[in-house]
Design a protein around this motif. Structure first.
Motif, PDB file in Angstrom:
ATOM      1  N   ALA A  17       6.522  -0.681   0.177  1.00  0.00           N
ATOM      2  CA  ALA A  17       5.806  -2.150   0.486  1.00  0.00           C
ATOM      3  C   ALA A  17       6.137  -3.224  -0.528  1.00  0.00           C
TER       4      ALA A  17
ATOM      5  N   THR B 204      -0.367  -2.720   3.253  1.00  0.00           N
ATOM      6  CA  THR B 204      -0.981  -1.862   2.644  1.00  0.00           C
ATOM      7  C   THR B 204      -2.467  -1.425   2.891  1.00  0.00           C
TER       8      THR B 204
ATOM      9  N   MET C 121      -4.508   6.578  -2.033  1.00  0.00           N
ATOM     10  CA  MET C 121      -3.897   5.577  -1.122  1.00  0.00           C
ATOM     11  C   MET C 121      -2.481   6.422  -0.741  1.00  0.00           C
ATOM     12  N   ASP C 122      -1.813   5.739   0.048  1.00  0.00           N
ATOM     13  CA  ASP C 122      -0.663   6.349   0.722  1.00  0.00           C
ATOM     14  C   ASP C 122       0.473   5.988  -0.434  1.00  0.00           C
ATOM     15  N   TYR C 123       0.795   6.554  -1.274  1.00  0.00           N
ATOM     16  CA  TYR C 123       1.784   6.206  -2.501  1.00  0.00           C
ATOM     17  C   TYR C 123       3.090   5.914  -1.913  1.00  0.00           C
TER      18      TYR C 123
ATOM     19  N   SER D 284      -0.850  -7.471   1.110  1.00  0.00           N
ATOM     20  CA  SER D 284      -2.235  -7.054   1.627  1.00  0.00           C
ATOM     21  C   SER D 284      -2.182  -6.327   2.974  1.00  0.00           C
TER      22      SER D 284
ATOM     23  N   GLN E 219      -4.853  -2.796   0.991  1.00  0.00           N
ATOM     24  CA  GLN E 219      -5.349  -2.694  -0.372  1.00  0.00           C
ATOM     25  C   GLN E 219      -5.196  -4.479  -0.726  1.00  0.00           C
TER      26      GLN E 219
ATOM     27  N   SER F  40       0.037  -3.648  -6.075  1.00  0.00           N
ATOM     28  CA  SER F  40      -0.940  -3.229  -5.036  1.00  0.00           C
ATOM     29  C   SER F  40      -2.101  -2.306  -5.857  1.00  0.00           C
TER      30      SER F  40
ATOM     31  N   ALA G  82       4.209   4.782   1.102  1.00  0.00           N
ATOM     32  CA  ALA G  82       4.129   3.560   1.774  1.00  0.00           C
ATOM     33  C   ALA G  82       3.895   2.275   0.837  1.00  0.00           C
ATOM     34  N   THR G  83       2.952   2.562  -0.155  1.00  0.00           N
ATOM     35  CA  THR G  83       2.557   1.507  -1.041  1.00  0.00           C
ATOM     36  C   THR G  83       3.906   0.981  -1.782  1.00  0.00           C
TER      37      THR G  83
END
Length: 363
Positions: A341, A117, A333-335, A114, A119, A327, A337-338
């Motif tokens: 992570a 991200t 969202m920044d796909y 969390s 999120q 997430s 990067a997510t």
């Protein structure tokens, strides 16, 4: 060529909107990206993309934003997901290595994901239905009751109380426990249940047939209990800064429905195995509260089905995850990067599970 350029325009719109959260205009796009054409041509391409359902114009401004279809095209064509930097990976390892139990590791994993991200992060503990038996201990707790303490290969500890008409002598109980462990170690709980029932028919254990049947029933009950795994959630408060009030209420309701979240993330992680991550965008979640959200989930644990029906963590057969990490955030969202992570945290948890949950018990 026009179609290829149009999709480059779409990719540029998605990237800029993820970064700015503001509608993207053709002039800004021409300035930021080397697309090799004029802003007027880009404007025509954006209009065509809108007609095809990839972009939409939220109001009368010249800017456009991606639709669910646009995001899906973008995610499906993420050619590379940039790995996390060595500093980020070591930060994850340092934060999680301080754990004192598997429970603590999973709780920390949700918090660090969390934090990375910005999120909501969701981490499930390994399902007993996918675990194999490492050890069982039969412990007298009353004159007519035993506690079966079951330790799995993932480090989970489950307990089940078994009633007995007559408590076996300590030596007999220890011998029965040794026999169960010798016969059932490394087996899934359902297979272990069947093997314990064969013990009940063994003349050596005839006097403890009822106990064997009760223990087998306990194994079956644990294996059937898909919800025996706990869910660790972190970062729900972060949603308040990322969505409109109208979107947030149903989203918080969806988070309360843990069965729905578990089913969705389990399906996404199972589709992509323990090495990848699945993405569901808006209506793809089939969850009313997530219509304006996206979910990224990956599996961890690398349980492999082997020829004899048991599971292991080797490279022999197709790996299937024992649990998931995921997430939940806005569709913008920044796909990349997510996904990176989620994969990084999943890899750490896979290593932890392979080590038997760091040989720690759950509290």
């Amino acid at each position: 060529m026009t179609g290829n350029r149009r999709m480059l325009v779409l990719r540029a719109v998605v990237e800029d909107y993820i970064r700015s959260h503001e509608p993207i205009g053709s002039t800004a796009l021409a300035r930021r990206h080397d697309l090799g054409v004029s802003s007027a041509t880009i404007r025509n391409d954006m209009a065509a993309l809108e007609d095809e359902g990839y972009l939409t114009q939220p109001h009368t401004s010249a800017g456009r934003i991606p639709t669910e279809k646009g995001y899906r095209y973008f995610v499906d064509r993420l050619s590379t997901v940039m790995p996390m930097s060595p500093a980020q990976r070591s930060g994850i390892a340092a934060f999680l290595s301080g754990s004192v139990s598997l429970q603590d590791t999973l709780r920390r994993a949700a918090r660090i994901l969390s934090s990375i991200t910005g999120q909501v992060a969701v981490v499930a503990s390994p399902s007993l239905s996918k675990a194999t038996l490492r050890h069982v201990e039969l412990v007298p707790v009353a004159s007519m009751a035993l506690l079966a303490v079951v330790i799995t290969d993932t480090g989970r500890v489950a307990q089940h109380t078994i009633g007995v008409r007559r408590m076996p002598a300590p030596d007999a109980l220890a011998a029965l426990g040794e026999a169960v462990n010798a016969r059932c170690g490394g087996r899934p709980l359902t297979a272990a249940a069947d093997l314990v029932r064969t013990l009940a028919r063994d003349p050596r254990w005839q006097g403890h047939a009822a106990l064997c049947e009760s223990l087998a029933d306990a194994f079956d009950g644990m294996a059937d209990d898909e919800m025996a795994g706990e869910l660790y959630v972190a970062g729900a408060s972060r949603l308040a800064y990322q969505g409109s009030p109208d979107d947030l209420a149903p989203l918080f309701d969806a988070l309360e429905e843990q069965v729905v979240i578990m089913r969705l993330m389990s399906e996404l992680s199972a589709e992509h195995g323990a090495a990848g991550a699945g993405v569901a965008i808006g209506s793809e979640t089939h969850t009313p509260g997530l219509m304006h959200a996206s979910v990224v989930a990956g599996g961890y644990g690398n349980a492999s089905e082997t020829g004899d029906g048991t599971t292991d963590a080797g490279d022999g057969a197709t790996a299937s995850p024992v649990a998931f990490v995921g997430s939940i955030g806005p569709t913008h969202m920044d796909y990349a990067a997510t996904i990176a992570a989620v994969r990084a945290v999943a890899r750490y948890l896979t290593a932890t599970v392979a080590a038997g949950g760091a040989d720690t018990a759950e509290g």
